[in-house]
Scaffold this motif. Sequence first.
Motif, short mmCIF file in Angstrom:
data_model
loop_
_atom_site.label_atom_id
_atom_site.label_comp_id
_atom_site.label_asym_id
_atom_site.label_seq_id
_atom_site.Cartn_x
_atom_site.Cartn_y
_atom_site.Cartn_z
N ARG A 57 -1.31 -3.18 -5.49
CA ARG A 57 -2.10 -4.41 -5.38
C ARG A 57 -1.34 -5.60 -5.95
O ARG A 57 -1.39 -6.70 -5.40
N LEU A 58 -0.65 -5.39 -7.07
CA LEU A 58 0.13 -6.48 -7.65
C LEU A 58 1.26 -6.87 -6.70
O LEU A 58 1.56 -8.05 -6.53
N TYR A 59 1.90 -5.88 -6.09
CA TYR A 59 3.03 -6.15 -5.20
C TYR A 59 2.58 -6.96 -3.98
O TYR A 59 3.23 -7.92 -3.59
N TYR A 60 1.47 -6.56 -3.39
CA TYR A 60 0.99 -7.27 -2.21
C TYR A 60 0.18 -8.52 -2.57
O TYR A 60 -0.33 -9.20 -1.71
N ARG A 61 0.05 -8.80 -3.86
CA ARG A 61 -0.66 -9.97 -4.36
C ARG A 61 -2.10 -10.02 -3.86
O ARG A 61 -2.64 -11.06 -3.48
N GLU A 62 -2.73 -8.85 -3.82
CA GLU A 62 -4.12 -8.80 -3.41
C GLU A 62 -5.01 -9.08 -4.61
O GLU A 62 -4.64 -8.80 -5.74
N PRO A 63 -6.19 -9.62 -4.36
CA PRO A 63 -7.12 -9.74 -5.47
C PRO A 63 -7.49 -8.36 -5.98
O PRO A 63 -7.50 -7.39 -5.21
N TYR A 64 -7.76 -8.24 -7.25
CA TYR A 64 -8.10 -6.93 -7.82
C TYR A 64 -9.30 -6.36 -7.10
O TYR A 64 -10.28 -7.05 -6.85
N ASN A 65 -9.21 -5.11 -6.75
CA ASN A 65 -10.26 -4.37 -6.06
C ASN A 65 -10.57 -4.92 -4.67
O ASN A 65 -11.71 -4.88 -4.22
N ALA A 66 -9.56 -5.44 -3.98
CA ALA A 66 -9.80 -5.97 -2.63
C ALA A 66 -10.32 -4.86 -1.72
O ALA A 66 -11.21 -5.09 -0.90
N ASP A 67 -9.79 -3.65 -1.87
CA ASP A 67 -10.28 -2.57 -1.02
C ASP A 67 -11.69 -2.16 -1.42
O ASP A 67 -12.47 -1.70 -0.60
N PHE A 68 -12.06 -2.38 -2.69
CA PHE A 68 -13.43 -2.07 -3.11
C PHE A 68 -14.40 -3.06 -2.48
O PHE A 68 -15.53 -2.71 -2.17
N MET A 69 -13.95 -4.30 -2.30
CA MET A 69 -14.81 -5.29 -1.67
C MET A 69 -15.14 -4.88 -0.24
O MET A 69 -16.22 -5.13 0.26
N LEU A 88 -8.41 -7.30 5.52
CA LEU A 88 -7.55 -6.72 4.48
C LEU A 88 -6.24 -6.21 5.09
O LEU A 88 -5.16 -6.48 4.56
N GLN A 89 -6.32 -5.50 6.21
CA GLN A 89 -5.11 -4.99 6.85
C GLN A 89 -4.22 -6.13 7.35
O GLN A 89 -2.99 -6.07 7.24
N GLU A 90 -4.83 -7.20 7.87
CA GLU A 90 -4.06 -8.35 8.33
C GLU A 90 -3.37 -9.05 7.15
O GLU A 90 -2.22 -9.47 7.24
N SER A 91 -4.05 -9.12 6.02
CA SER A 91 -3.46 -9.71 4.82
C SER A 91 -2.24 -8.91 4.38
O SER A 91 -1.20 -9.48 4.04
N ARG A 92 -2.35 -7.60 4.41
CA ARG A 92 -1.21 -6.74 4.04
C ARG A 92 -0.07 -6.90 5.04
O ARG A 92 1.09 -6.95 4.66
N ARG A 93 -0.39 -6.98 6.33
CA ARG A 93 0.64 -7.13 7.35
C ARG A 93 1.40 -8.44 7.16
O ARG A 93 2.63 -8.48 7.22
N ARG A 94 0.66 -9.53 6.91
CA ARG A 94 1.31 -10.83 6.69
C ARG A 94 2.19 -10.80 5.45
O ARG A 94 3.27 -11.39 5.43
#
Length: 136
Positions: A57-69, A88-94
């Motif tokens: 999550r830190l590497y992809y700079r996602e908000p904490y618990n993005a997958d929980f949301m 979420l998948q589009e954010s990871r792809r970008r």
Amino acid sequence: MLDALQAGRHQHVTFAEHVAKAKDEHAARVAAACIAGKSELHMLGLRLGYQGGNVERLYYREPYNADFMVGIGLGMTPGRHAAADARLQESRRRSVQRRTIEVERLILADQRNRCTHFRMSGELCTTHAEQYPPPG
């Protein structure tokens, strides 16, 4: 240890010798992973000594618990859950796409950036250290 002592197989090792051996083994694991083309995320895990979901999550700079949301969809319509997961998948792809472009730019600026470990830590792995001597 008692059995090893009685059989004469026990060897005394100082703490400094133990640390040197551990550093050599770690350097070998890092070099093998780098040559095998492991991801920066994998190398970061080797550098930190662990690898888990929070590192990702830190590497992809996602908000904490993005997958929980996104969750398992309780209380959401199937379409809304699918849309949240797609975002979420589009954010990871970008994020991966941006990093790929950034890595290409880094390699053009300095060939040592071909070493994944160098990009993550500023130190070349033992194998790439032979291929890319320091500038100057």
